[in-house]
Write a protein that holds these residues in place. Structure first.
Motif, short mmCIF file in Angstrom:
data_model
loop_
_atom_site.label_atom_id
_atom_site.label_comp_id
_atom_site.label_asym_id
_atom_site.label_seq_id
_atom_site.Cartn_x
_atom_site.Cartn_y
_atom_site.Cartn_z
N ILE A 100 5.40 -112.87 -43.35
CA ILE A 100 6.52 -113.02 -42.41
C ILE A 100 6.36 -112.03 -41.25
O ILE A 100 6.62 -112.36 -40.08
N ILE A 101 5.89 -110.82 -41.56
CA ILE A 101 5.63 -109.84 -40.48
C ILE A 101 4.55 -110.39 -39.55
O ILE A 101 4.67 -110.35 -38.32
N GLN A 102 3.49 -110.90 -40.14
CA GLN A 102 2.39 -111.44 -39.32
C GLN A 102 2.90 -112.49 -38.33
O GLN A 102 2.60 -112.46 -37.14
N ILE A 103 3.72 -113.41 -38.85
CA ILE A 103 4.24 -114.47 -37.99
C ILE A 103 5.11 -113.89 -36.88
O ILE A 103 4.95 -114.21 -35.70
N ASP A 104 6.04 -113.01 -37.27
CA ASP A 104 7.03 -112.55 -36.30
C ASP A 104 6.39 -111.67 -35.21
O ASP A 104 6.78 -111.73 -34.04
N VAL A 105 5.42 -110.86 -35.62
CA VAL A 105 4.78 -109.99 -34.62
C VAL A 105 3.96 -110.83 -33.64
O VAL A 105 3.96 -110.59 -32.43
N GLN A 106 3.27 -111.85 -34.17
CA GLN A 106 2.51 -112.71 -33.27
C GLN A 106 3.43 -113.50 -32.35
O GLN A 106 3.11 -113.76 -31.20
N ARG A 107 4.58 -113.85 -32.89
CA ARG A 107 5.55 -114.65 -32.12
C ARG A 107 6.17 -113.83 -31.01
O ARG A 107 6.38 -114.31 -29.90
N ARG A 108 6.47 -112.56 -31.29
CA ARG A 108 7.21 -111.74 -30.32
C ARG A 108 6.36 -110.76 -29.55
O ARG A 108 6.79 -110.21 -28.53
N GLY A 109 5.15 -110.46 -30.04
CA GLY A 109 4.30 -109.49 -29.35
C GLY A 109 4.67 -108.06 -29.71
O GLY A 109 5.61 -107.81 -30.47
N VAL A 110 3.90 -107.10 -29.19
CA VAL A 110 4.17 -105.68 -29.44
C VAL A 110 4.01 -104.88 -28.15
O VAL A 110 3.39 -105.34 -27.20
N HIS A 111 4.58 -103.69 -28.14
CA HIS A 111 4.20 -102.69 -27.16
C HIS A 111 4.06 -101.37 -27.88
O HIS A 111 4.41 -101.24 -29.06
N TYR A 112 3.51 -100.37 -27.21
CA TYR A 112 3.08 -99.14 -27.88
C TYR A 112 3.79 -97.92 -27.28
O TYR A 112 3.93 -97.82 -26.06
N SER A 113 4.15 -96.98 -28.16
CA SER A 113 4.63 -95.69 -27.66
C SER A 113 3.42 -94.83 -27.29
O SER A 113 2.29 -95.10 -27.72
N ALA A 114 3.67 -93.79 -26.52
CA ALA A 114 2.58 -92.88 -26.14
C ALA A 114 1.98 -92.25 -27.39
O ALA A 114 0.76 -92.05 -27.49
N GLU A 115 2.82 -91.95 -28.40
CA GLU A 115 2.32 -91.34 -29.63
C GLU A 115 1.41 -92.31 -30.38
O GLU A 115 0.39 -91.91 -30.95
N ALA A 116 1.81 -93.58 -30.38
CA ALA A 116 0.97 -94.57 -31.08
C ALA A 116 -0.38 -94.70 -30.37
O ALA A 116 -1.42 -94.81 -31.02
N LEU A 117 -0.36 -94.71 -29.05
CA LEU A 117 -1.63 -94.80 -28.33
C LEU A 117 -2.47 -93.55 -28.55
O LEU A 117 -3.71 -93.61 -28.51
N GLY A 118 -1.81 -92.42 -28.79
CA GLY A 118 -2.54 -91.19 -29.08
C GLY A 118 -3.32 -91.28 -30.39
O GLY A 118 -4.25 -90.51 -30.63
N ARG A 119 -2.93 -92.21 -31.25
CA ARG A 119 -3.64 -92.41 -32.53
C ARG A 119 -4.89 -93.28 -32.37
O ARG A 119 -5.63 -93.51 -33.33
N LEU A 120 -5.04 -93.86 -31.20
CA LEU A 120 -6.18 -94.76 -30.96
C LEU A 120 -7.40 -93.93 -30.60
O LEU A 120 -7.40 -93.19 -29.62
#
Ligand code: SF4
Length: 425
Positions: A40-60
Motif C-alpha cells: 500500500i505504501i508502494q502504491i501511494d508513494v508512486q501515486r503522490r510522489g515525494v519531496h526531500y528535506s535538506a537532512e534527507a538529501l544530506g544522507r545521500l
C-alpha cells in the motif's frame, strides 16, 4: 523532525480538500488487512510522489547511492536519490521527483536518526536509497560512462535497446501519458538511437564481476516501426543486444526479459530461437479498445487492440505460461475527457480483460501511473488509493485462479508491480 523549508515548485495546484474526498493511507491499511502495508505504501508513494528535506538529501552519498538530477530548481542542482527501497525489499520508483497530482506528495525526512517517509508530520515507514553497482563509476574504452550503457535497480539491470520511439515521428501518435517525446525530445537518426555493441559488451563483462548483485536483465526501448516488415528493425535490435548480453552466460538461456512492441508469431519465434531470452512482456497499457485508440494512438495505428491480444497469446505458446506478461499503466483509464469516471466501472472493465488474458495464460502486471511533466496528460489526476488496492487484489486473485506464476517479475527480479508483490504474504 526538521521539515524542509523549500518544497518543489509546483506546476499544478494541489486540491486542498483532497484528503476529505478519499480514504487515506491509514484507513486503507485497516480496510485491507490481507494486503501488505508495504504494498500500500508502494502504491501511494508512486501515486503522490515525494519531496526531500535538506537532512534527507544530506544522507545521500554519491559514493554509495544512485543519484538523479531533479527536475526542480528547489534542490539547487543537488542530486536526489534515484529511487527508494522499503524494509521488506519493495522498490518504489520515484524517478525524477516529478510525479505531480492534485494531492500533496510524501516527504522524505530524517527522524530519530532514520531516513523515513512522512505524511502530515507522521512517520509512515523507514526507507533506504538505492545503492549503485560498482560498474557505475567506470567507463568503456570508447569513453562512455558505463552507467549510461546499463541501468540498475536493486534486483536487476536494464538495457535500453533504443533511445527513441518512432511513434513520436507522427504528430499525435505518442502515448499520452509518456514523457519521452512530448517535450520535443527526439533522437531519431542520432548516433545513439540504438545501443552500441562494444559499450554493451564491455559493461556486461564488468557487471558480472559483482557476484550475486543481479538476478536478471530486462531489455526495453521505444517502438521502431521500420524494417522489412513493421517492427523488424526493433526485433533485430533486441536479437543483437541479447546476443551481446548472453555472451557472458555459460548456459544458452539466461534470466532475461524483453519488454517491446507486440511482435508477430514469426517475429516471436525468431526472438526465442535466436537468443537466450527467457521471458517476454508487451503492454496493452489500457484494457479497453476505444481508450487504447485514444491514449496510445501510435500503437493502435500499427497494431489493433485485438491483434495485440492475439500476439500475447502467441507469445505464451512460444515462451510458456508464466513467462509472458501484459500490463497496463493503471490510472490512465480515468484521463479526461474520454476516460471513465466511475472507479467501480473501471475495476469491472480492467478485471474482465485481465480474466480474458489470464485464461490464455498471460500474466498480469500493472504500473502505478506517474503523472509526468512533459506528457500530454500532465494536468490529469490519478484515482484513489482504494481503487489501486482493489485492482492490485483483483489482478493477483486472477493470477492465482489461472495458476500463473509471478516468478518472472517477483520482488527478487523486479518488485515494481503491486499485484505481483502480493505473492509474498
Ligand atoms: S510506445 Fe508509447 S509509452 Fe512506449 S516509448 Fe513509445 S510513446 Fe512512450
Amino acid at each position: 523532525m526538521v521539515m524542509t523549508k523549500s518544497k518543489p515548485e509546483r506546476r499544478i495546484e494541489i486540491d486542498l480538500d483532497w484528503r476529505k474526498k478519499e480514504e487515506g493511507f491509514h484507513e486503507i491499511v485497516k480496510k485491507y488487512p490481507g494486503v501488505s502495508p508495504f504494498v500500500i505504501i508502494q502504491i501511494d508513494v508512486q501515486r503522490r510522489g515525494v519531496h526531500y528535506s535538506a537532512e534527507a538529501l544530506g544522507r545521500l552519498d554519491p559514493a554509495i547511492h544512485q543519484v538523479n538530477k531533479p527536475h526542480f530548481a528547489v534542490y539547487e542542482g543537488r542530486g536526489v536519490p534515484t529511487s527508494l527501497l522499503l524494509r521488506d525489499g519493495t522498490s518504489i520508483i520515484v524517478s525524477e521527483t516529478s510525479t505531480q497530482t492534485r494531492r500533496d506528495p510524501y516527504l522524505i525526512d530524517v527522524v530519530d536518526g532514520k531516513t523515513v517517509l512522512v505524511d502530515e508530520e507522521r512517520v509512515i515507514e523507514e526507507v533506504e536509497y538505492w545503492e549503485k553497482p560498482k560498474f557505475f563509476d567506470k567507463t568503456t574504452s570508447r569513453g562512455t560512462p558505463m552507467r549510461q550503457v546499463i541501468d540498475a535497480r536493486p534486483q536487476r539491470y536494464s538495457v535500453s535497446m533504443s533511445n527513441y520511439c518512432h511513434f513520436w515521428t507522427t504528430p499525435g501518435h505518442g502515448c499520452k501519458y509518456c514523457g519521452i517525446g512530448a517535450g520535443g525530445v527526439k533522437f531519431r537518426g542520432a548516433g545513439d538511437e540504438r545501443f552500441n555493441a562494444q559499450d554493451l559488451s564491455e559493461t556486461m563483462r564488468e557487471l558480472v564481476k559483482e557476484k550475486g548483485r543481479f538476478v536478471g536483465v530486462i531489455l526495453t526501448g521505444g517502438s521502431i516501426i521500420s524494417g522489412a516488415e513493421p517492427f523488424e528493425d526493433e526485433l533485430d535490435g533486441y536479437i543483437d543486444a541479447l546476443q551481446v548480453v548472453g555472451s557472458v552466460f555459460k548456459t544458452r538461456r539466461f534470466p532475461s526479459q524483453v519488454n517491446s512492441t507486440a511482435f508477430t508469431r514469426r517475429q516471436l519465434e525468431r526472438l526465442y530461437n535466436e537468443t537466450g531470452l527467457s521471458s517476454y512482456t508487451t503492454d496493452l497499457e489500457v484494457f479497453d479498445a476505444d481508450l487504447y485508440k485514444w491514449i496510445c494512438p501510435g500503437k493502435a495505428a500499427n497494431i489493433s487492440f485485438n491483434e495485440w491480444k492475439q500476439r500475447l497469446y502467441d507469445a505464451v505458446e512460444i515462451f510458456g505460461k508464466g513467462q509472458v506478461n501484459g500490463g497496463i499503466v493503471s490510472g490512465v483509464e480515468f484521463a479526461t475527457p474520454h476516460g471513465l469516471t466511475s472507479e467501480d466501472e473501471a475495476i469491472e472493465m480492467d478485471l474482465a480483460l485481465a480474466e480474458e488474458l489470464a485464461s490464455h495464460g498471460v500474466g498480469l502486471k500493472h504500473d502505478v501511473w506517474h503523472v509526468v511533466p512533459g506528457s500530454i496528460f500532465f494536468r490529469q489526476n490519478t484515482p484513489s488509493l482504494d481503487y489501486y488496492v482493489r485492482l492490485t487484489k483483483g489482478f493477483y486473485e486472477i493470477l492465482r485462479k489461472y495458476g500463473i506464476s509471478t516468478y518472472m517479475d517477483n520482488y527478487r527480479k523486479c518488485g515494481m508491480h503491486p499485484n505481483v508483490n502480493l505473492d509474498r504474504i
